[in-house]
Design a protein around this motif. Structure first.
Motif, mmCIF file in Angstrom:
data_model
loop_
_atom_site.group_PDB
_atom_site.id
_atom_site.type_symbol
_atom_site.label_atom_id
_atom_site.label_comp_id
_atom_site.label_asym_id
_atom_site.label_seq_id
_atom_site.Cartn_x
_atom_site.Cartn_y
_atom_site.Cartn_z
ATOM 1 N N ASP A 1 0.752 -1.083 -0.144
ATOM 2 C CA ASP A 1 -0.024 -0.026 -0.039
ATOM 3 C C ASP A 1 0.963 1.163 0.054
ATOM 4 O OD1 ASP A 1 -2.585 0.909 -0.108
ATOM 5 O OD2 ASP A 1 -2.820 1.233 2.046
ATOM 6 N N MET B 1 1.848 3.394 -1.923
ATOM 7 C CA MET B 1 1.408 4.948 -2.408
ATOM 8 C C MET B 1 -0.059 5.021 -2.257
ATOM 9 S SD MET B 1 4.138 5.838 -3.950
ATOM 10 C CE MET B 1 5.764 5.047 -4.053
ATOM 11 N N GLY B 2 -0.795 4.207 -1.434
ATOM 12 C CA GLY B 2 -2.162 4.265 -0.876
ATOM 13 C C GLY B 2 -2.976 3.580 -1.983
ATOM 14 N N LEU B 3 -2.326 2.923 -3.173
ATOM 15 C CA LEU B 3 -3.371 2.517 -4.044
ATOM 16 C C LEU B 3 -3.365 0.953 -3.856
ATOM 17 C CD1 LEU B 3 -2.313 5.112 -5.312
ATOM 18 C CD2 LEU B 3 -1.981 3.774 -7.225
#
Lengths: 304, 304
Positions: free
Chosen positions: B210, B212-214
């Motif tokens: 996770d 890059m938060g994606l």
């Protein structure tokens, strides 16, 4: 396939209104300028609501004249009633964001009126605005579109009905808002399709929260259905008044990274956007700013 | 459409190996039992690697006999060479996870051998395992499949080639791993399709971070392409040695929430899974556990 995605930075409104601490007007202006300079073309700069209930927004009228001087920026403001809408228009806002909850219970708690009564207010605002010399775009934010902490599940059919009623009332654009952060991807797809069937391209935007960690997955589901507009908040600020401890809006930095990586154009310069976090962090030291991209750094493979 | 999704909890291996602090073997066992009791049917419990390089995994051999007593649990362990694979087999592991990096540079840094040489090791492990009385499933984790912090972009064509070579070497299953967290959804789709073209259903799993938060958006992209297996880590532990400050693996709790909300069956009881965080938090007080669902609470609309 339309490869442009329109982002609306809602940090100065949705991000600050529940933050611990107040950002002084001068800091707000410097921050909004940094956001605009990073390429964000649409910013929700504040709201015209009771300064007693939301003291963080009390200076919205004062900062608007300065914000309106920023070249090429579309200036949005939120209001919940005709009085606030008139104040937004008088202050020069280009866009009014107006909430209409699908959940009648949430609508009463949020704006003191049920859904149908709030739709009538929307119609009266549209009527009033049409009599003015200066146009103002009026966007309806269809709130609790993916569930309500008070009413529970919200039927997709009802979401489309409220969106259709907002369109009939004269809203220029419609957004579906995951107010309490309950949305999941297949639900986003279903609600978007049903709403597109009801109002077509007037459904322009999703307003998503990252409450359950699904914010960008929900954005991807919307993209897949043709949505090309999103609200987002620098550092993922903003909370959910019904879920203490919950994280806030989807993170602008990470959304820009995802969209630009996928070949969509946002107009945003990611390094400059990341630089705009410093002012936010120093003005609100008690708030924890989120962002994977900010924590890990922009990968060397990033194509923007 | 296959509505079952197989989750492999990698917390005891990927989550703990870079954590600040050591979890004692007795705590590991109690935690693994809680995870299994919450319905996770496959758990990567440790690795057979140098205890000097990864001291957190030094007790893997000691805990395996106890873990193997847990009913219905598929016990996975990681090893990077034949010696480790033999140790995993001798300890009774049901599944060996074996990394093969697409990036030759990463492969040399990670396992001391280039990609082609590591594929030869894989073949030798398969040969050795086939001569043993007790079978052991051998999964190849195709690492740096979505980019490398050292080599940069990794061509999709090369990912499919390495996966095909791993299949030819005899790997039972193939996973694509976003080792450094650079993946984005359209890239996941492209890489999954190309790898499915090369190895068919042997591509069984994605291992996503996770960073890059994606993470969950990437998982959704994989789901859309038919992937029905994911690694995940309770609390999103695990880091990226090449990105200090980066967040770790995708969060099991939030992934389960997403999948079950969408109608997929994971077999996991979400409240019991959340309860397993307490032991992890107390054993590793310096680590910050992530999870939107844990922070906000399971929404009342959740259908599981």
């Amino acid at each position: 396939m339309n490869q442009e995605v329109r982002l609306c930075e809602v940090g100065p409104r949705d991000g600050l209104q529940m933050a611990k601490g107040m950002m002084p007007a001068a800091d707000k202006l410097r921050w909004i300028r940094q956001l605009a300079d990073a390429g964000l073309r649409e910013i929700e700069v504040g709201s015209f609501v009771s300064p007693r209930l939301v003291p963080q927004m009390a200076d919205t009228g004062a900062i608007l004249p300065e914000v309106l001087k920023m070249d090429g920026l579309t200036v949005c403001a939120l209001a919940c009633n005709l009085k606030g809408a008139i104040a937004a228009h008088e202050a020069g806002a280009h866009v009014l964001s107006f909430p209409v909850s699908v959940s009648d219970t949430h609508s009463r708690a949020n704006v003191g009126k049920g859904t149908d009564a709030q739709l009538e207010v929307l119609a009266s605002i549209v009527d009033w605005a049409q009599s003015q010399a200066r146009p103002m775009r009026i966007d309806a934010a269809v709130a609790t579109a993916f569930g309500c902490s008070m009413e529970g599940a919200v039927p997709v059919r009802r979401v489309a009905q409220v969106a259709a009623a907002a369109a009939r009332a004269g809203a220029d654009e419609i957004a579906l808002a995951d107010t309490v952060g309950y949305a999941y991807p297949s639900q986003v797809r279903d609600a978007v399709r049903a709403t597109q069937d009801a109002v077509g391209e007037r459904l322009a935007k999703l307003h998503l929260h990252d409450t359950m960690g699904l914010g960008l997955a929900n954005a991807l589901a919307g993209l897949d259905e043709g949505i090309r507009g999103f609200d987002a908040c620098l550092g993922g600020l903003g909370g959910c008044p019904f879920a203490p401890g919950a994280s806030g809006n989807i993170v602008t930095e990470d959304l820009v990274f995802m969209l630009e990586s996928m070949g969509y154009r946002t107009g945003v310069d990611l390094p400059r956007l990341l630089a705009a976090r410093a002012l936010l962090a120093s003005a609100l030291p008690q708030e924890r700013l989120r962002s994977g991209v900010a924590a890990a750094g922009i990968p060397r493979t990033f194509r923007a």
